[in-house]
Design a protein around this motif. Structure first.
Motif, PDB file in Angstrom:
ATOM      1  N   HIS A   7      -4.748 -11.952  -1.502  1.00  0.00           N
ATOM      2  CA  HIS A   7      -4.150 -12.654  -2.642  1.00  0.00           C
ATOM      3  C   HIS A   7      -2.648 -12.438  -2.720  1.00  0.00           C
ATOM      4  O   HIS A   7      -2.028 -12.711  -3.744  1.00  0.00           O
ATOM      5  N   ASN A   8      -2.061 -11.992  -1.643  1.00  0.00           N
ATOM      6  CA  ASN A   8      -0.626 -11.739  -1.561  1.00  0.00           C
ATOM      7  C   ASN A   8       0.073 -13.012  -1.075  1.00  0.00           C
ATOM      8  O   ASN A   8       0.612 -13.061   0.013  1.00  0.00           O
ATOM      9  N   THR A   9       0.064 -14.046  -1.889  1.00  0.00           N
ATOM     10  CA  THR A   9       0.526 -15.360  -1.459  1.00  0.00           C
ATOM     11  C   THR A   9       2.042 -15.523  -1.439  1.00  0.00           C
ATOM     12  O   THR A   9       2.558 -16.318  -0.670  1.00  0.00           O
ATOM     13  N   ASN A  10       2.763 -14.778  -2.253  1.00  0.00           N
ATOM     14  CA  ASN A  10       4.219 -14.943  -2.327  1.00  0.00           C
ATOM     15  C   ASN A  10       4.987 -13.997  -1.412  1.00  0.00           C
ATOM     16  O   ASN A  10       6.207 -13.920  -1.495  1.00  0.00           O
ATOM     17  N   ASP A  11       4.282 -13.298  -0.547  1.00  0.00           N
ATOM     18  CA  ASP A  11       4.902 -12.303   0.329  1.00  0.00           C
ATOM     19  C   ASP A  11       4.246 -12.378   1.702  1.00  0.00           C
ATOM     20  O   ASP A  11       3.531 -11.464   2.111  1.00  0.00           O
ATOM     21  N   PRO A  12       4.459 -13.471   2.441  1.00  0.00           N
ATOM     22  CA  PRO A  12       3.712 -13.683   3.689  1.00  0.00           C
ATOM     23  C   PRO A  12       3.924 -12.598   4.750  1.00  0.00           C
ATOM     24  O   PRO A  12       3.037 -12.338   5.555  1.00  0.00           O
ATOM     25  N   ASN A  13       5.066 -11.953   4.757  1.00  0.00           N
ATOM     26  CA  ASN A  13       5.328 -10.907   5.751  1.00  0.00           C
ATOM     27  C   ASN A  13       4.939  -9.509   5.268  1.00  0.00           C
ATOM     28  O   ASN A  13       4.996  -8.550   6.025  1.00  0.00           O
ATOM     29  N   GLY A  14       4.580  -9.388   4.007  1.00  0.00           N
ATOM     30  CA  GLY A  14       4.138  -8.107   3.469  1.00  0.00           C
ATOM     31  C   GLY A  14       5.236  -7.143   3.095  1.00  0.00           C
ATOM     32  O   GLY A  14       4.974  -5.976   2.815  1.00  0.00           O
ATOM     33  N   TYR A  15       6.472  -7.617   3.035  1.00  0.00           N
ATOM     34  CA  TYR A  15       7.584  -6.719   2.726  1.00  0.00           C
ATOM     35  C   TYR A  15       7.513  -6.180   1.297  1.00  0.00           C
ATOM     36  O   TYR A  15       7.808  -5.007   1.057  1.00  0.00           O
ATOM     37  N   ILE A  16       7.126  -7.018   0.364  1.00  0.00           N
ATOM     38  CA  ILE A  16       7.062  -6.587  -1.036  1.00  0.00           C
ATOM     39  C   ILE A  16       5.938  -5.571  -1.222  1.00  0.00           C
ATOM     40  O   ILE A  16       6.117  -4.539  -1.866  1.00  0.00           O
ATOM     41  N   VAL A  17       4.781  -5.853  -0.638  1.00  0.00           N
ATOM     42  CA  VAL A  17       3.658  -4.910  -0.720  1.00  0.00           C
ATOM     43  C   VAL A  17       4.041  -3.586  -0.062  1.00  0.00           C
ATOM     44  O   VAL A  17       3.763  -2.509  -0.604  1.00  0.00           O
ATOM     45  N   ALA A  18       4.707  -3.643   1.067  1.00  0.00           N
ATOM     46  CA  ALA A  18       5.126  -2.421   1.765  1.00  0.00           C
ATOM     47  C   ALA A  18       6.116  -1.627   0.919  1.00  0.00           C
ATOM     48  O   ALA A  18       6.038  -0.387   0.856  1.00  0.00           O
ATOM     49  N   ASP A  19       7.021  -2.318   0.249  1.00  0.00           N
ATOM     50  CA  ASP A  19       7.995  -1.642  -0.606  1.00  0.00           C
ATOM     51  C   ASP A  19       7.301  -0.955  -1.779  1.00  0.00           C
ATOM     52  O   ASP A  19       7.580   0.205  -2.086  1.00  0.00           O
ATOM     53  N   ARG A  20       6.372  -1.660  -2.405  1.00  0.00           N
ATOM     54  CA  ARG A  20       5.623  -1.062  -3.517  1.00  0.00           C
ATOM     55  C   ARG A  20       4.798   0.121  -3.036  1.00  0.00           C
ATOM     56  O   ARG A  20       4.739   1.156  -3.691  1.00  0.00           O
ATOM     57  N   GLY A  21       4.149  -0.046  -1.902  1.00  0.00           N
ATOM     58  CA  GLY A  21       3.364   1.049  -1.336  1.00  0.00           C
ATOM     59  C   GLY A  21       4.221   2.256  -1.012  1.00  0.00           C
ATOM     60  O   GLY A  21       3.807   3.401  -1.221  1.00  0.00           O
ATOM     61  N   GLY A  22       5.427   2.008  -0.520  1.00  0.00           N
ATOM     62  CA  GLY A  22       6.348   3.100  -0.218  1.00  0.00           C
ATOM     63  C   GLY A  22       6.742   3.877  -1.457  1.00  0.00           C
ATOM     64  O   GLY A  22       6.812   5.110  -1.444  1.00  0.00           O
ATOM     65  N   ARG A  23       7.000   3.151  -2.540  1.00  0.00           N
ATOM     66  CA  ARG A  23       7.346   3.837  -3.797  1.00  0.00           C
ATOM     67  C   ARG A  23       6.172   4.661  -4.311  1.00  0.00           C
ATOM     68  O   ARG A  23       6.351   5.793  -4.786  1.00  0.00           O
ATOM     69  N   LEU A  24       4.967   4.112  -4.217  1.00  0.00           N
ATOM     70  CA  LEU A  24       3.783   4.861  -4.654  1.00  0.00           C
ATOM     71  C   LEU A  24       3.519   6.058  -3.754  1.00  0.00           C
ATOM     72  O   LEU A  24       3.111   7.125  -4.230  1.00  0.00           O
ATOM     73  N   HIS A  25       3.773   5.907  -2.471  1.00  0.00           N
ATOM     74  CA  HIS A  25       3.616   7.025  -1.543  1.00  0.00           C
ATOM     75  C   HIS A  25       4.603   8.138  -1.886  1.00  0.00           C
ATOM     76  O   HIS A  25       4.254   9.325  -1.873  1.00  0.00           O
ATOM     77  N   GLY A  26       5.832   7.759  -2.222  1.00  0.00           N
ATOM     78  CA  GLY A  26       6.824   8.749  -2.639  1.00  0.00           C
ATOM     79  C   GLY A  26       6.389   9.482  -3.900  1.00  0.00           C
ATOM     80  O   GLY A  26       6.543  10.705  -4.006  1.00  0.00           O
ATOM     81  N   LEU A  27       5.827   8.747  -4.854  1.00  0.00           N
ATOM     82  CA  LEU A  27       5.317   9.371  -6.080  1.00  0.00           C
ATOM     83  C   LEU A  27       4.165  10.307  -5.762  1.00  0.00           C
ATOM     84  O   LEU A  27       4.109  11.430  -6.266  1.00  0.00           O
ATOM     85  N   ARG A  28       3.267   9.873  -4.900  1.00  0.00           N
ATOM     86  CA  ARG A  28       2.132  10.710  -4.494  1.00  0.00           C
ATOM     87  C   ARG A  28       2.617  12.015  -3.865  1.00  0.00           C
ATOM     88  O   ARG A  28       2.090  13.090  -4.143  1.00  0.00           O
ATOM     89  N   ASN A  29       3.647  11.929  -3.034  1.00  0.00           N
ATOM     90  CA  ASN A  29       4.184  13.141  -2.411  1.00  0.00           C
ATOM     91  C   ASN A  29       4.794  14.072  -3.444  1.00  0.00           C
ATOM     92  O   ASN A  29       4.605  15.289  -3.367  1.00  0.00           O
ATOM     93  N   ARG A  30       5.512  13.516  -4.403  1.00  0.00           N
ATOM     94  CA  ARG A  30       6.106  14.358  -5.446  1.00  0.00           C
ATOM     95  C   ARG A  30       5.020  15.059  -6.254  1.00  0.00           C
ATOM     96  O   ARG A  30       5.149  16.242  -6.580  1.00  0.00           O
ATOM     97  N   VAL A  31       3.953  14.340  -6.574  1.00  0.00           N
ATOM     98  CA  VAL A  31       2.844  14.940  -7.327  1.00  0.00           C
ATOM     99  C   VAL A  31       2.191  16.039  -6.501  1.00  0.00           C
ATOM    100  O   VAL A  31       1.935  17.147  -6.999  1.00  0.00           O
ATOM    101  N   SER A  32       1.923  15.772  -5.238  1.00  0.00           N
ATOM    102  CA  SER A  32       1.214  16.751  -4.418  1.00  0.00           C
ATOM    103  C   SER A  32       2.049  18.002  -4.156  1.00  0.00           C
ATOM    104  O   SER A  32       1.486  19.074  -3.932  1.00  0.00           O
TER     105      SER A  32
END
Length: 81
Positions: A7-32
C-alpha cells in the motif's frame, strides 16, 4: 519493496519508508542502550510507525492506532520540549 509494502503507492522506490524505518531503528537503538529520550519527538516517531504500518496494511494500522496509548501518555507528560 512493493511486496513487503503493497500500500506504499506514493513512494515507488521506497525511499520514504526507508527513511521512516531508519528513524525508528535509531529510536530502537537509543531505547535498547538506555539513552535519554527527552529530546525525541515521540509524536513524530509514532506517526512514522503508523505510516509504515499503513504501507503494509491500512487495516492493521487502524487497529494499532486504536490500541496505542502513545499520544494520550504524551499529552499527560509535564515536560514539553
Amino acid at each position: 519493496m512493493r511486496h513487503a509494502f503493497p500500500h506504499n503507492t506514493n513512494d515507488p522506490n521506497g525511499y520514504i519508508v526507508a527513511d521512516r524505518g531508519g528513524r525508528l531503528h535509531g529510536l530502537r537503538n537509543r531505547v535498547s542502550h538506555m539513552e535519554p529520550l527527552l529530546g525525541v519527538n515521540i509524536t513524530a516517531r509514532h506517526n512514522d510507525a503508523l505510516r509504515i504500518l499503513a504501507a503494509i496494511s491500512p487495516e492493521v494500522r487502524d487497529c494499532c492506532a486504536g490500541m496505542s496509548t502513545v499520544i494520550e501518555i504524551r499529552r499527560k507528560c509535564p515536560i514539553r520540549l
